[in-house]
Design an enzyme around this catalytic site. Structure first.
Site, mmCIF file in Angstrom:
data_model
loop_
_atom_site.group_PDB
_atom_site.id
_atom_site.type_symbol
_atom_site.label_atom_id
_atom_site.label_comp_id
_atom_site.label_asym_id
_atom_site.label_seq_id
_atom_site.Cartn_x
_atom_site.Cartn_y
_atom_site.Cartn_z
ATOM 1 N N ARG A 185 0.782 -1.252 -0.069
ATOM 2 C CA ARG A 185 -0.137 -0.030 0.100
ATOM 3 C C ARG A 185 0.802 1.215 0.144
ATOM 4 N NH1 ARG A 185 -5.478 1.891 3.517
ATOM 5 N NH2 ARG A 185 -6.191 -0.049 2.020
ATOM 6 N N HIS B 43 -7.332 0.384 -6.575
ATOM 7 C CA HIS B 43 -7.590 -0.369 -5.271
ATOM 8 C C HIS B 43 -8.308 -1.548 -5.894
ATOM 9 C CE1 HIS B 43 -7.889 -1.329 -1.162
ATOM 10 N NE2 HIS B 43 -8.606 -0.333 -0.584
ATOM 11 N N GLN C 226 -10.344 -3.993 -3.291
ATOM 12 C CA GLN C 226 -11.607 -3.534 -2.868
ATOM 13 C C GLN C 226 -12.707 -3.568 -3.958
ATOM 14 O OE1 GLN C 226 -12.167 -1.495 0.085
ATOM 15 N NE2 GLN C 226 -14.252 -1.950 -0.683
ATOM 16 N N ASP D 178 -17.080 7.066 -1.720
ATOM 17 C CA ASP D 178 -15.988 7.004 -1.187
ATOM 18 C C ASP D 178 -15.577 8.598 -0.652
ATOM 19 O OD1 ASP D 178 -13.343 6.431 -0.151
ATOM 20 O OD2 ASP D 178 -12.486 6.302 -1.935
ATOM 21 N N CYS E 296 -16.485 1.880 0.448
ATOM 22 C CA CYS E 296 -15.280 1.008 1.081
ATOM 23 C C CYS E 296 -14.956 1.400 2.164
ATOM 24 C CB CYS E 296 -14.223 1.362 0.005
ATOM 25 S SG CYS E 296 -13.601 3.308 0.057
ATOM 26 N N ARG F 146 -13.892 -8.191 2.063
ATOM 27 C CA ARG F 146 -12.385 -8.303 1.598
ATOM 28 C C ARG F 146 -11.793 -9.397 1.943
ATOM 29 N NH1 ARG F 146 -10.150 -3.087 1.369
ATOM 30 N NH2 ARG F 146 -8.282 -4.454 0.786
#
Ligand code: CP
Ligand code: NVA
Length: 305
Positions: free
Chosen positions: A101, A128, A131, A221, A261, A289
Site C-alpha cells: 500500500r 484499489h 476492494q 468514497d 469502501c 475483503r
C-alpha cells in the site's frame, strides 16, 4: 497469476475463478472450517499509508489458510535504505507474496518488476483492485447475475472509482460516475480501459440524480483520499452537491443498495441515515475483503480442489 497491480492483470476468467474459490472458502468458513491450503506460505505487508480493513483482512485470510504474515513498516527502509531493485529481489528470497500500500502507483509497478514472488496492490493513488473485487463479489451475493445492471458511483473519480469501473467493465456491468467535471476520469485512464475492455459501458455525468436513477447500487468514497488532506476544505466545497443522502437515495430504485469502501466521513460524502440504513451493505463489503482475498491468495499461491 503472479501479480495483481491493477485489474488489467486479470482476465474475466481469473475473476470468475477467484469468485468461485471465494464462494467455496466462505461457505466453509461459515460452518467453522478453515482449511490450511497454504501451509508455510509467507506474506509480507509493506504499507506506507494507514489501514484497518486491508491489513487485517489479509492477515486473517492468511492465518485461516495456514500461512503467516509479516507487517513491514517504515523501519525496513523501503525506498530509502537501498534501491527498490535490491529490496525487491532480497524480499522475494524470504516471502511468497508482497502486498503493498503506497502513494505513487509506479512504486508498486517497480516493486512487481523486480520481485520474483507474487505482488498484490493493497491501494495506490491510482487503483484499489482488491476492494473492487470484494465489492463486485458482494453485489453478486446480493443480486446474482450482474450483467447489464448499473452501478452508480457518486463522488471523486479516485483509486476506488477507477478499479470499480474496470471491474464492472470486465463483468458486463454498466458504470456511471457522477462527479464535478474536474474530478471525473481522465483520458489516460479511459483510453487504457477502452483498450482492455472494448465492450465496456462506462459513462460520466455531473448530475447525481440522473446517475442513480437506474442503479442497483449507489457507491461513494471520501472526497479527500489519503495524501490529499490539504485539499479537504476545497473538496468539501466542490463536492457539496454530491452527498449521498436520503433525498438522493430516493431517486434510485427501491431495491438499490448503498455501498462505501470505508473509512467514511459521515456528514460529508454520506449521511449517517444512509450508511446505517437497512439497505446499506458496507459491513458485508468489508467482511468480503477477507473472503475474496482468500480467493486471490489461493489462486496466486496454491492449488484448490
Ligand atoms: N477500504 C479499505 O481499504 O480500508 P483500509 O484503508 O482500512 O484498509
Ligand atoms: N480513496 C480512499 C480509499 C481508502 C480505502 C483513499 O485512497 O484514501
Amino acid at each position: 497469476m503472479q501479480r495483481l497491480v491493477t485489474l488489467a492483470d486479470l482476465s474475466t476468467a481469473d475473476v470468475e475463478r477467484i469468485f468461485a474459490v471465494t464462494k467455496d472458502l466462505k461457505s466453509k468458513h461459515a460452518v467453522g472450517l478453515r482449511e490450511p491450503i497454504l501451509p508455510g506460505r509467507v506474506m509480507a505487508l509493506l504499507f506506507e499509508k494507514p489501514s484497518l480493513r486491508t491489513r487485517v483482512s489479509f492477515e486473517a485470510a492468511m492465518a485461516h489458510l495456514g500461512g503467516s504474515s509479516l507487517f513491514l513498516g517504515a523501519d525496513v527502509g523501503f525506498g530509502s535504505r537501498e534501491s527498490v531493485e535490491d529490496f525487491s529481489r532480497v524480499l522475494s528470497e524470504f516471502v511468497d507474496v508482497v502486498v503493498m500500500r503506497t502513494h505513487a502507483h509506479d512504486t508498486v509497478v517497480q516493486l512487481a518488476e523486480h520481485c520474483s514472488c507474487a505482488v498484490i496492490n493493497g491501494l495506490t493513488d491510482l487503483a484499489h483492485p482488491c476492494q473492487a473485487l470484494a465489492d463486485l463479489y458482494t453485489l453478486r451475493e446480493t443480486f446474482g447475475d450482474l450483467k447489464g445492471r448499473t452501478l452508480a458511483y457518486v463522488g471523486d473519480g479516485n483509486n476506488v472509482a477507477r478499479s470499480l469501473a474496470t471491474g464492472c467493465a470486465m463483468l458486463g456491468v454498466r458504470f456511471v460516475l457522477a462527479a464535478p467535471p474536474a474530478y471525473q476520469f481522465d483520458d489516460a485512464f479511459l483510453g487504457r480501459l477502452a483498450k482492455q475492455v472494448p465492450g465496456r459501458d462506462v459513462s460520466m455525468t455531473d448530475d447525481p440524480a440522473t446517475a442513480v436513477a437506474d442503479a442497483m447500487a449507489v457507491y461513494t468514497d471520501v472526497w479527500a483520499s489519503m495524501g490529499q488532506e490539504a485539499e479537504t476544505e476545497k473538496r468539501r466545497r466542490d463536492f457539496a452537491d454530491y452527498q449521498v443522502n436520503a433525498k438522493l437515495m430516493s431517486a434510485a430504485p427501491d431495491d438499490a443498495v448503498f455501498m462505501h469502501c470505508l473509512p467514511a466521513h459521515r456528514g460529508d460524502e454520506v449521511t449517517s441515515e444512509v450508511i446505517d440504513a437497512p439497505n446499506s451493505v458496507v459491513v458485508a463489503q468489508a467482511g468480503n475483503r477477507m473472503h475474496v482475498q482468500k480467493g486471490i491468495l489461493t489462486c496466486m499461491l496454491g492449488t484448490h480442489a
